[in-house]
Write an enzyme that holds these catalytic residues in place. Structure first.
Site, PDB file in Angstrom:
ATOM      1  N   HIS A 182      -2.640   6.088  16.445  1.00 27.23           N
ATOM      2  CA  HIS A 182      -1.496   6.712  15.763  1.00 27.23           C
ATOM      3  C   HIS A 182      -1.873   7.161  14.354  1.00 27.23           C
ATOM      4  O   HIS A 182      -1.076   7.072  13.407  1.00 27.23           O
ATOM      5  CB  HIS A 182      -0.304   5.755  15.707  1.00 27.23           C
ATOM      6  N   ASN A 236       6.837   4.677  22.231  1.00 24.40           N
ATOM      7  CA  ASN A 236       6.164   5.932  22.544  1.00 24.40           C
ATOM      8  C   ASN A 236       7.154   6.929  23.140  1.00 24.40           C
ATOM      9  O   ASN A 236       8.327   6.604  23.339  1.00 24.40           O
ATOM     10  CB  ASN A 236       5.016   5.708  23.535  1.00 24.40           C
TER      11      ASN A 236
END
Length: 484
Positions: A55, A128
């Protein structure tokens, strides 16, 4: 005309000259005593904190969460205690596998992390844009991420590494199917759904626990890019998703998501697991909506851009361990691993006092007994820094979560579910839900990604596709030129 502020050092000392270094004579060497020069160079060398291992590239914005439906029968969490109640939020979107300079349109899952600044502390729902994941045990996570990064010899991305891992981990097939479908390249962050992904729990005022999954359904509508569009935009505007989000908020076109939950009692869990053979806490699985319909909870709106990307987005430090009274965890193996790993990553990446930073700081009264360390901002004042129930400090007795716990069973050991769990039915169901043209794009994307992968790996992976659905396997094989 307004005068610009006077330039100073970080300690507030006025700077005499910001254009010329202090030297021994007009052409002499620079002197070490030029503190302003040294301070500038030292800080410049340290302007980049270590990027996230995953990320790494993200975008963020502030907003509000508004309760629209009553769920107090399931949870005592105060942010849900009345319809119409608003809670401030901060959301960070991200790609998962790429570095900070990678393109926003790469085929990759997207992070969807939401922080709720509640009256009882920060609640972080770090999920997510997919309801499932590639693996079900955190011991495999470092290995998995290594395959998505760079080959240690060539320093290039390696399809062989990726498919070798996936072919040896059939539990990944469900997420692989989602990744190579149209949803693997969402059109920015506003046009994708979000999920808590893991199984979490809620605790009621009566101490009863239910298992829950969180859903964020975009009000903007799902919109995806084709593979060709994603590649083209990556070259033309690698910051495409960040630009789209920032500009939408800047012009007042605030993105919104409908927030809902799936709820499962423990009695239902036992019956459902017996009927389906699936583990309710397995992150590679979803709960079918026909068995557990989504219940509306509220609306998430993003309506304020950060003023300083580094301070507010880059240093935002999420952890799924941050839950407030009335919310809880589950035996989900991947969640259990993340409860440790996320906070530990922030201690390394941002620092031991990362919770002092404004974006991470709770917006409610707080007191803890942590002291000192780098970047200490509020060191607790004169209050004792030890457990002093009978002295002048805080008393933790009778407060906190009041978590009723869950029953444990079995002997401690390392249990391997591979070969016993059904890793194919849900992946096949996802394939069969797609339209014919979506199936065609899925199998084309996979075939293109597998070209050049060694035959042994291709054959192993084709076997997984065929177990999910014979047409699935046959189409990928045909497009790879593999004879049946």
């Amino acid at each position: 005309m307004r005068q610009p502020p006077r330039l100073t050092t970080a300690s507030g000392i006025p700077v005499a000259d910001n254009q010329n270094s202090l030297t021994a004579g007009p052409r002499g060497p620079i002197l070490l005593q030029d503190f302003h020069l040294i301070e500038k160079l030292q800080h410049f060398n340290r302007e980049r904190i270590p990027e996230r291992v995953v990320h790494a590239k993200g975008s963020g914005a502030y907003g509000t969460f508004t309760v629209t439906h009553d769920i107090t029968q399931y949870t005592k969490a105060k942010l849900f205690d009345r319809i119409g109640k608003e809670t401030d939020t901060f959301v960070r979107f991200s790609t998962v596998g790429g570095e900070k300079g990678s393109a926003d349109t790469e085929r990759d899952p997207r992070g969807f992390a939401v922080r709720f600044y509640t009256e009882e502390g920060n609640w972080d729902l770090a999920g997510n844009n997919t309801p499932m994941f590639f693996i079900k045990d955190p011991i495999k996570f470092p290995d998995f991420v290594h395959t998505q990064k760079r080959d240690p010899q060539t320093n290039m991305k390696s399809p062989t590494m990726m498919w070798d891992f996936w072919s040896r981990a059939p539990e990944s097939l469900h997420q692989v199917t989602m990744l190579f479908s149209d949803r693997g390249t969402p059109d920015g962050y506003r046009h994708m759904d979000g999920f808590g992904s893991h199984t979490f729990s809620m605790i009621s005022a009566d101490g009863e626990r239910v298992w829950v999954k969180w859903h964020f359904k975009t009000q903007q509508g799902i919109r995806n890019l084709t593979a060709d569009q994603a590649v083209r935009i990556a070259g033309e505007d690698p910051d495409y998703a960040q630009r789209d989000l920032y500009q939408a908020i800047d012009r007042g076109d605030f993105p919104r998501w409908d927030v809902s939950i799936q709820v499962m009692t423990d009695v239902q869990r036992v019956e459902w697991e017996k009927r389906t053979g699936w583990n309710a806490f397995d992150l590679t699985k979803v709960w079918p909506h026909k068995d557990f319909p989504r219940l509306p909870v509220g609306v998430l709106e993003l309506n304020l851009n950060p003023e300083n990307y580094h301070a507010e987005v880059e240093q935002a430090a999420f952890s799924p361990a941050n839950v407030v009274p009335g919310l809880g965890y589950s035996p989900d193996r991947m969640l259990q691993g993340r409860l440790f790993a996320y906070h530990d990553a922030q201690l390394y990446r941002v620092g031991t006092n990362h919770q002092h930073l404004p974006v991470n700081r709770p917006r409610c009264p707080f007191h803890h007994q942590q002291r000192d360390g780098a970047m200490t901002v509020d060191n607790g004042g004169a209050v004792a820094n030890y457990d002093n129930v009978n002295a002048f400090g805080t008393d933790a007795r009778g407060f906190g979560h009041g978590d009723p716990g869950w029953a444990l069973e079995g002997v401690a050991g390392r249990y391997d579910p591979r070969g016993h769990d059904d890793d194919f039915t849900q992946a096949g169901n996802l394939f069969r839900l797609m339209t014919a043209d979506a199936q065609d794009r899925l199998t084309t994307n996979i075939a293109n990604a597998m070209r050049g992968v060694p035959q042994e790996i291709r054959e192993r992976q084709l076997g997984h596709f065929a177990k999910a659905d014979p047409r699935y396997g046959a189409e990928v094989a045909r497009k790879l030129g593999v004879k049946g």
